[in-house]
Design a protein around this motif. Sequence first.
Motif, PDB file in Angstrom:
ATOM      1  N   VAL B 247       0.367  -1.514  -0.018  1.00 35.38           N
ATOM      2  CA  VAL B 247      -0.246  -0.045   0.127  1.00 35.38           C
ATOM      3  C   VAL B 247       0.367   0.998  -0.409  1.00 35.38           C
ATOM      4  N   ASP B 248       0.765   2.271  -0.512  1.00 34.75           N
ATOM      5  CA  ASP B 248       1.602   3.437  -0.772  1.00 34.75           C
ATOM      6  C   ASP B 248       0.828   4.268   0.719  1.00 34.75           C
ATOM      7  N   THR B 249       1.248   4.578   1.156  1.00 38.13           N
ATOM      8  CA  THR B 249       1.331   4.966   2.374  1.00 38.13           C
ATOM      9  C   THR B 249       0.912   6.545   2.558  1.00 38.13           C
ATOM     10  N   THR B 250       2.064   6.894   1.272  1.00 35.55           N
ATOM     11  CA  THR B 250       1.262   8.954   1.005  1.00 35.55           C
ATOM     12  C   THR B 250      -0.149   8.849   0.492  1.00 35.55           C
ATOM     13  N   ARG B 251      -0.354   8.645  -0.135  1.00 36.09           N
ATOM     14  CA  ARG B 251      -1.787   8.635  -1.083  1.00 36.09           C
ATOM     15  C   ARG B 251      -2.922   8.740  -0.383  1.00 36.09           C
ATOM     16  N   THR B 252      -2.535   7.026   0.290  1.00 35.30           N
ATOM     17  CA  THR B 252      -4.382   6.686   0.843  1.00 35.30           C
ATOM     18  C   THR B 252      -4.886   6.923   1.866  1.00 35.30           C
ATOM     19  N   THR B 253      -6.478   7.231   1.006  1.00 36.46           N
ATOM     20  CA  THR B 253      -6.584   7.791   2.927  1.00 36.46           C
ATOM     21  C   THR B 253      -8.438   6.922   2.873  1.00 36.46           C
ATOM     22  N   SER B 254      -8.814   7.892   4.239  1.00 36.49           N
ATOM     23  CA  SER B 254     -10.143   7.212   4.482  1.00 36.49           C
ATOM     24  C   SER B 254     -11.243   8.361   5.157  1.00 36.49           C
ATOM     25  N   ASN B 255     -12.283   8.015   4.580  1.00 34.20           N
ATOM     26  CA  ASN B 255     -13.089   9.434   4.642  1.00 34.20           C
ATOM     27  C   ASN B 255     -13.452   9.218   6.278  1.00 34.20           C
ATOM     28  N   ASP B 256     -13.055   8.671   7.165  1.00 35.95           N
ATOM     29  CA  ASP B 256     -13.560   8.227   8.287  1.00 35.95           C
ATOM     30  C   ASP B 256     -12.868   9.477   9.186  1.00 35.95           C
ATOM     31  N   LEU B 257     -13.044  10.469   9.171  1.00 38.30           N
ATOM     32  CA  LEU B 257     -12.455  12.130  10.127  1.00 38.30           C
ATOM     33  C   LEU B 257     -11.763  11.106  11.898  1.00 38.30           C
ATOM     34  N   TYR B 258     -12.064  10.802  12.772  1.00 38.34           N
ATOM     35  CA  TYR B 258     -11.566  10.370  13.887  1.00 38.34           C
ATOM     36  C   TYR B 258     -10.440   9.060  13.497  1.00 38.34           C
ATOM     37  N   GLU B 259     -11.247   8.129  12.066  1.00 38.03           N
ATOM     38  CA  GLU B 259     -10.222   7.464  12.046  1.00 38.03           C
ATOM     39  C   GLU B 259      -8.932   8.202  11.586  1.00 38.03           C
ATOM     40  N   VAL B 260      -8.805   9.169  10.562  1.00 40.18           N
ATOM     41  CA  VAL B 260      -7.678   9.264   9.669  1.00 40.18           C
ATOM     42  C   VAL B 260      -7.460  10.633  11.046  1.00 40.18           C
ATOM     43  N   HIS B 261      -7.988  11.088  12.111  1.00 35.98           N
ATOM     44  CA  HIS B 261      -7.055  11.926  12.882  1.00 35.98           C
ATOM     45  C   HIS B 261      -6.149  10.630  14.180  1.00 35.98           C
ATOM     46  N   ALA B 262      -6.465   9.907  14.012  1.00 34.74           N
ATOM     47  CA  ALA B 262      -5.853   8.852  15.538  1.00 34.74           C
ATOM     48  C   ALA B 262      -5.040   8.289  14.848  1.00 34.74           C
ATOM     49  N   VAL B 263      -4.512   8.773  13.132  1.00 36.96           N
ATOM     50  CA  VAL B 263      -4.023   7.365  12.373  1.00 36.96           C
ATOM     51  C   VAL B 263      -2.695   8.080  11.549  1.00 36.96           C
ATOM     52  N   LEU B 264      -3.624   9.456  11.565  1.00 39.53           N
ATOM     53  CA  LEU B 264      -2.214  10.547  11.216  1.00 39.53           C
ATOM     54  C   LEU B 264      -2.242  12.370  11.665  1.00 39.53           C
ATOM     55  N   GLY B 265      -3.598  12.409  12.716  1.00 38.05           N
ATOM     56  CA  GLY B 265      -3.412  13.655  13.286  1.00 38.05           C
ATOM     57  C   GLY B 265      -4.416  14.483  13.199  1.00 38.05           C
ATOM     58  N   VAL B 266      -4.230  15.963  13.740  1.00 35.83           N
ATOM     59  CA  VAL B 266      -5.402  16.708  13.136  1.00 35.83           C
ATOM     60  C   VAL B 266      -5.109  17.235  11.708  1.00 35.83           C
ATOM     61  N   GLU B 267      -3.904  17.907  11.238  1.00 32.53           N
ATOM     62  CA  GLU B 267      -3.495  18.062  10.252  1.00 32.53           C
ATOM     63  C   GLU B 267      -3.977  17.352   8.719  1.00 32.53           C
ATOM     64  N   ALA B 268      -4.076  16.522   9.544  1.00 32.25           N
ATOM     65  CA  ALA B 268      -4.879  15.450   8.215  1.00 32.25           C
ATOM     66  C   ALA B 268      -5.859  15.888   8.935  1.00 32.25           C
ATOM     67  N   ALA B 269      -6.758  15.500   9.880  1.00 36.70           N
ATOM     68  CA  ALA B 269      -8.348  15.492   9.608  1.00 36.70           C
ATOM     69  C   ALA B 269      -8.639  16.802   9.556  1.00 36.70           C
ATOM     70  N   ARG B 270      -7.840  18.014   9.737  1.00 36.68           N
ATOM     71  CA  ARG B 270      -8.264  19.461   9.451  1.00 36.68           C
ATOM     72  C   ARG B 270      -8.254  19.243   7.313  1.00 36.68           C
ATOM     73  N   GLN B 271      -7.539  18.515   6.573  1.00 41.09           N
ATOM     74  CA  GLN B 271      -7.298  18.172   5.129  1.00 41.09           C
ATOM     75  C   GLN B 271      -8.433  17.157   4.787  1.00 41.09           C
ATOM     76  N   LEU B 272      -9.092  16.868   5.793  1.00 38.43           N
ATOM     77  CA  LEU B 272      -9.605  15.712   5.362  1.00 38.43           C
ATOM     78  C   LEU B 272     -10.858  16.314   4.840  1.00 38.43           C
ATOM     79  N   ILE B 273     -11.469  17.356   6.423  1.00 39.17           N
ATOM     80  CA  ILE B 273     -12.582  17.784   6.582  1.00 39.17           C
ATOM     81  C   ILE B 273     -12.114  19.357   5.278  1.00 39.17           C
ATOM     82  N   ILE B 274     -11.378  19.800   5.024  1.00 36.71           N
ATOM     83  CA  ILE B 274     -11.986  20.284   3.795  1.00 36.71           C
ATOM     84  C   ILE B 274     -11.629  19.928   2.257  1.00 36.71           C
ATOM     85  N   ASP B 275     -11.524  18.712   2.215  1.00 35.90           N
ATOM     86  CA  ASP B 275     -11.177  18.197   0.893  1.00 35.90           C
ATOM     87  C   ASP B 275     -12.890  17.154   1.069  1.00 35.90           C
ATOM     88  N   GLU B 276     -13.740  16.973   2.139  1.00 36.91           N
ATOM     89  CA  GLU B 276     -14.700  15.740   1.643  1.00 36.91           C
ATOM     90  C   GLU B 276     -15.852  16.738   1.796  1.00 36.91           C
TER      91      GLU B 276
END
Lengths: 600, 374
Positions: B247-276
């Motif tokens: 798996v290419d970890t640099t691009r793989t994403t989920s649409n679950d905010l809390y999971e992204v927050h737990a795995v990748l941190g707030v900045e990723a979660a923030r970006q996910l909110i914007i993207d979604e």
Amino acid sequence: MSDVFLNGKYLGKVDDPKAFVASIKDERRKNKLAGSANVLYNDEQNEVYVFSAGGRLRKPLILVKDGKSLMTEQHEKQLEKKEISWTDLVKQGVIEYLDASEEESAYVAFTEEEVTADHTHLEISPLVMFGLCTSLFPFANFTQGTRVSIGSKNQKQALGFYAANYQLRIDMDISLLHTPQVPIVKSVMHDVAEYEKHPSGQNVIVAIMGYDGYNMDDALVINKASVDRGLARSTYYRPVVSEELRYSGGLTDEISIPDKEVKGYKSEKDYAFLEEDGIISVESNVKEGDVIIGKTSPPRFLSGLDEYNLASSTRRESSSSLKHGEKGIVDFVLVSESSNGNRLIQVRLREQRIPEVGDKFTSRHGQKGVIGLIVNPGDMPFTASGLTPDLIFSPHGIPTRMTVSHLLELLGGKIGALAGRFVDGTTFESEKEADLRKELASLGFRDNGTETMYNGITGKKYKARIFVGNMYYLKLRHMVSNKLHARARGPIQLLTRQPTEGRAKEGGLRLGEMEKDTFVAHGASLLLKERFDSDKTIVPVCEECGLIAVYDNYKDKTFCPTCGGDVNISNIELSYAFKLLLDEFKTLGVYPKLNLSNKY
Amino acid sequence: MNIPKEYLNEFPEKIIDDLKESGKGLTDSKFKKVLEKTLEEYKKARITPGECVGLVGAESIGEPGTQMTLNTFHFAGVSEMNVTMGLPRIIEILDGRKTISTPMMEVYLKGKLSGEKVKAHALMLKETLLGVVVDEFNIDIADLKIDVLLKEDKLTERSLTSATVANVIKKAIKKATVTKEDNTVTVKLTGKDASLNELYRTKEKLKDVFVSGIKGIKEVLPVKRKEEFIIITAGSNLNEVMALDFVDTTRTTSNDLYEVHAVLGVEAARQLIIDEVMKVMENQGLNVDVRHIMLVADTMCVNGNIKGITRYGVVSEKSSALARASFETPVKHILAAALTGERDELTSVVENVMLNQPVPLGTGLPGLVTEVKK
């Protein structure tokens, strides 16, 4: 073996369900069984359902046997001669009623031509799929379904001849069209429902064209000459009712001209129209504020100082008078008794309504609009023959809504008017467009209904030929004079000191939450403050305890009820509603302390 | 190109990088002019003090939102998968819901792989429960045992053998002996309380035994995106998927905010909110500036955790008790404020509107100070 259910309850079993169902149907058609029974055999569940209870919607259908309709030409002839009637046909088993369940097992042909040996029933007319109002919609099969729905809904709001005994009735918010007409373009339903006995519209000449933008956005331009000759004139009736109520202790209301001692006495002028019995005289011309029925009520409760008051028997004024913006002529006075045995006075007011800018009209095709301009006849466009239309309809209403029936009615109406006959516009069974065109051409007009027209103001010929014809137009019950409302200053609510709500109470037009947001978004802070100034007050506040202080007008002094007189008290400006909120905090047991500081 | 010091502090990093790039080959004096002009434009583009960014943002998202309600296409189907889109999705994101209605992942793979290979990888991700690979459960009442007949093709599809399945069952079911014969695994109850009832319960339990794949990944769908294949999954488990070596970890994403927050941190979660949110907006053909959504995302993520725009989230942290009270459950807020003796400084909009004072924004913000003669 299959189960049989009667009205949903288990009854027993039968060996051959199909034969059983067939025999029930057969017996019913021979009038050996009640005609109200319906059966269905559900082969998936292997159950037979028999229904005989009330409350089922049922639909009449012509029976088909061996690919042939049981309704013969002979029947039709007999019907025309009125030798037989509908009930005879039902009795003879030509027509039977099916409910929703039995319909499941029926194979119904839409028209007689498509009947095959497999069919069990034939639709009496395609029109039966519609309700009354939709059946009155001419050429409905040429227009989108949604528009047809809108059109039939609109017809319910039309003014007309709603009841023959209208002179004896006291109805709320009702209008009567002065000179209703039978539509030129009719459907079968107009005859069936005896529409000529209670018509609700008028045939007008309509031109489809623009008129200097006064018919933009579904507006209509109408001819002043037509209005002056009585087009769409109506009478609006409104009742004023008052009941002589009885209270405990033998006290009662009294309908009479109130004495001057009565609490809340208005002024002599307001009671001027009342006769000796306290009821207004018929045919008096009244306006807002005038008393219609004079009434006094006993004092609400005798308490406090009233007991020592010499005039303790002061009654309250509780007359019925016209509210803000209401006017009319007293049409009818009815003195009767209410269901509780109290004397009941009902007064009916009448008001002539001449069409004005803002009144709502519609054709029968969901093409509603309000009057945008009433044009002097001299300024109306005219045809080569000198004809001016009564009404100008904007062509922009047609393409997106695709109301082809509207155009067909215009064409049909034109032929009807010229040939002096009614045109049949029954949905699915109407006269054909090609035939109509041919007839119009034979009458000496262009077959597409267009005519050369001239501008009424400049006299110049229009480059385009204008589509003109006759249409049935309906005046709808929404009239501006019932809705027009504006306020600068006016009454306020007692509790919040904010403006009252609603037209009847001369209320304010609320600047709501989202509107407020727009002010904030623009940074128009001070303008926003000004808009919300309606309930602003100046309140003295004790700087010690932060509670609202008291101003004693008699001594011209302010003091704080908790800290006494020797404290700094400042006047601050805030909305009364907030002061009320602070008071409500106090009732919660919360101490709302205002910490004052100088703004500058 | 070097940028003079006096300009360095004026610009954000992104603009400085852009300037360095575009300034290549310019003379010093020309570059200076470019800098001056850029500074002028940059200052013009900045939000002025007193501009009501939050409310304008709210209106800019809210207004298109009203149009969205009228749109029936709230659920967009990606072939077999239904994805929550439209207004429900926006509400879900902005409320900061813990469990979302359709968790999804987009798994990117390392290197360019053939379709076959991608399919194999995809099946490795998919959560396989025993029920899926079983043809039939035969209950033997007399011997109190269950014969589990496995489906050969389903096994090979997931590169499983009956032996591994038997092992999995052995681990999952206690108090039973598990034996294997060809494609049949036999489970025989051994414990004292072995009864027919227990046997039946065991059968039901067997159906849900986790065999292979990744927990939570309900469905997989290899999709060609541009030049490569990616795997779209229904159900999300970012942590475990990222641990896989293909798996290419640099691009793989989920649409679950809390999971992204737990795995990748707030900045990723923030970006996910914007993207979604942007994805939904674009899907509906609505044009909303990203910066409005960025502001919302920032507000939701300021303190390192995700807070929804609800009375439990962002609103509960408003400083003004009156402002909190004006948004849902007023009595609760007023009593709480009274108990702690809160002091409202009237620094925000709502409170001032309530008191009929000018709001401290726009023309209400600046004050002229004059000394009043006594």
